[in-house]
Scaffold this motif. Structure first.
Motif, PDB file in Angstrom:
ATOM      1  N   VAL A   1       0.832  -1.207   0.000  1.00 52.45           N
ATOM      2  CA  VAL A   1       0.000   0.000   0.000  1.00 52.45           C
ATOM      3  C   VAL A   1       0.866   1.257   0.000  1.00 52.45           C
ATOM      4  O   VAL A   1       1.875   1.322   0.692  1.00 52.45           O
ATOM      5  CB  VAL A   1      -0.966  -0.002   1.209  1.00 52.45           C
TER       6      VAL A   1
ATOM      7  N   GLU B   1       0.637   4.664   1.343  1.00 51.70           N
ATOM      8  CA  GLU B   1      -0.169   5.363   2.338  1.00 51.70           C
ATOM      9  C   GLU B   1      -0.523   6.781   1.912  1.00 51.70           C
ATOM     10  O   GLU B   1      -1.526   7.346   2.372  1.00 51.70           O
ATOM     11  CB  GLU B   1       0.573   5.374   3.670  1.00 51.70           C
TER      12      GLU B   1
ATOM     13  N   CYS C   1      -3.786   6.191  -0.177  1.00 54.59           N
ATOM     14  CA  CYS C   1      -4.909   5.494   0.468  1.00 54.59           C
ATOM     15  C   CYS C   1      -5.818   6.498   1.185  1.00 54.59           C
ATOM     16  O   CYS C   1      -5.372   7.282   2.026  1.00 54.59           O
ATOM     17  CB  CYS C   1      -4.385   4.453   1.452  1.00 54.59           C
TER      18      CYS C   1
ATOM     19  N   LEU D   1      -3.827   1.076   6.485  1.00 48.78           N
ATOM     20  CA  LEU D   1      -4.166  -0.213   5.865  1.00 48.78           C
ATOM     21  C   LEU D   1      -3.051  -1.219   6.128  1.00 48.78           C
ATOM     22  O   LEU D   1      -1.882  -0.974   5.816  1.00 48.78           O
ATOM     23  CB  LEU D   1      -4.372  -0.043   4.359  1.00 48.78           C
TER      24      LEU D   1
ATOM     25  N   CYS E   1      -9.346  -1.061  -5.931  1.00 49.80           N
ATOM     26  CA  CYS E   1      -8.939   0.148  -5.205  1.00 49.80           C
ATOM     27  C   CYS E   1      -9.206   1.394  -6.061  1.00 49.80           C
ATOM     28  O   CYS E   1      -8.595   1.576  -7.125  1.00 49.80           O
ATOM     29  CB  CYS E   1      -7.463   0.086  -4.840  1.00 49.80           C
TER      30      CYS E   1
ATOM     31  N   GLU F   1      -8.424   4.474  -5.523  1.00 49.77           N
ATOM     32  CA  GLU F   1      -7.340   5.462  -5.458  1.00 49.77           C
ATOM     33  C   GLU F   1      -6.038   4.950  -6.063  1.00 49.77           C
ATOM     34  O   GLU F   1      -5.037   5.669  -6.070  1.00 49.77           O
ATOM     35  CB  GLU F   1      -7.095   5.852  -3.987  1.00 49.77           C
TER      36      GLU F   1
ATOM     37  N   ALA G   1      -4.058   2.900  -4.812  1.00 48.84           N
ATOM     38  CA  ALA G   1      -3.072   2.955  -3.732  1.00 48.84           C
ATOM     39  C   ALA G   1      -2.378   1.619  -3.510  1.00 48.84           C
ATOM     40  O   ALA G   1      -1.416   1.545  -2.744  1.00 48.84           O
ATOM     41  CB  ALA G   1      -3.757   3.393  -2.438  1.00 48.84           C
ATOM     42  N   LEU G   2      -2.857   0.566  -4.173  1.00 52.09           N
ATOM     43  CA  LEU G   2      -2.281  -0.768  -3.990  1.00 52.09           C
ATOM     44  C   LEU G   2      -1.525  -1.206  -5.240  1.00 52.09           C
ATOM     45  O   LEU G   2      -1.993  -1.014  -6.363  1.00 52.09           O
ATOM     46  CB  LEU G   2      -3.374  -1.791  -3.665  1.00 52.09           C
TER      47      LEU G   2
END
Length: 285
Positions: free
Chosen positions: A61, A63, A66, A88, A105, A107, A109-110
């Motif tokens: 992730v 951050e 996220c 997360l 996801c 965003e 973010a992963l």
């Protein structure tokens, strides 16, 4: 011809049967799928090893991106993700590497990283190509390794013997799903009957043709043999509880390469299994 060798627990004689069948065949491939404690290589002692690491994809992730929406947490059915104190958390040990959290996801973010979970090795022992998988200590699932062993390593021989993990868990199911025939190895005890029944139910569930090899046979009553007769399960052969065989096995020697009596026994067993597979192929095209 892919032949899987199973048993309900460790120590029943699964490796004994599989390495000797592989050795008595003219040319064969032995695949050790008992990845938590592989031991076929101790008997076969292969040379010219080729080593390959096996990894799985694990989410990581960012951050900064996220937003804490928890969509990924709600999606994951294995509880590999949790949002705790505005952060997360990814639990690597229970992640199944499906990649769904990354897809959903919003965003972005992963992303993914590689996690090494074990190794695969390939070598040669006389007439046998030896393929061995080893799961790293602490890893919870070795299904990815077994898939790799059964799919990516060189095939092409007439006989492929799959030394399955003991029991009836997911890794055993993965080991037998493409097998043409299943050999169940059983001990002559009431506990042996319990283990035999467990694996018998599994091969029935997969609708695999199968037969039983009775190992460690003594004179007198054999509960596993009685079970086979009651269930109309084909008994492929019997291996006696023999001091000479025990000595060869404890010294990590292959019986068919050391003793003509056992070469004859396993040659006969291989012929029986071959006829069974050919019969199933004809009757179930």
């Amino acid at each position: 011809m892919k032949i899987a060798v199973l048993s309900g627990k460790g120590g029943t004689g699964k490796t004994l049967v599989s390495v000797n069948l592989a050795s008595v065949a003219k040319e064969s491939i032995y695949i050790d799928c008992d990845i938590e404690e592989p031991n076929g290589h101790l008997f076969l002692k292969p040379k010219n090893y080729v080593l390959e690491g096996i990894s799985v994809k694990i989410p990581i992730v960012d951050e900064r991106l996220c937003s804490g929406c928890r969509i990924c947490v709600d999606f994951c059915k294995f509880n590999a993700l949790a949002f705790i104190i505005n952060k997360l958390i990814v639990f690597d040990d229970v992640c199944h590497s499906c990649g769904g959290c990354i897809v959903f996801c919003p965003e972005k973010a992963l992303s993914e990283k590689d996690k090494l979970i074990g190794i695969a090795q390939c070598g040669v022992s006389e007439n046998v190509t030896v393929v061995t998988g080893t799961l790293n200590v602490g890893e919870s699932s070795g299904v990815t390794i077994i898939k790799k062993l059964l799919k990516d390593f060189p095939l092409g021989k007439e006989f492929i013997f799959i030394d399955c993990p003991p029991g009836s868990a997911c890794i055993v199911m993965e080991s037998i799903k493409d097998a043409d025939y299943c050999i169940i190895v059983a001990e002559p005890t009431l506990f042996g009957v319990h283990n035999l029944n467990m694996v018998y139910e599994l091969v029935k569930l997969f609708n695999k043709p199968h037969g039983v090899v009775l190992n460690k046979c003594l004179e007198g009553e054999n509960p596993s043999e009685k079970f086979c007769l009651e269930k109309d399960i084909r008994i492929l052969g019997r291996i006696p509880f023999d001091q000479e065989l025990g000595k060869l096995n404890s010294n990590a020697l292959i019986a068919v390469r050391e003793n003509q009596t056992y070469r004859d026994l396993f040659s006969s067993l291989l012929q029986t299994v071959t006829k069974e597979v050919q019969h199933e192929t004809v009757t179930n095209p």
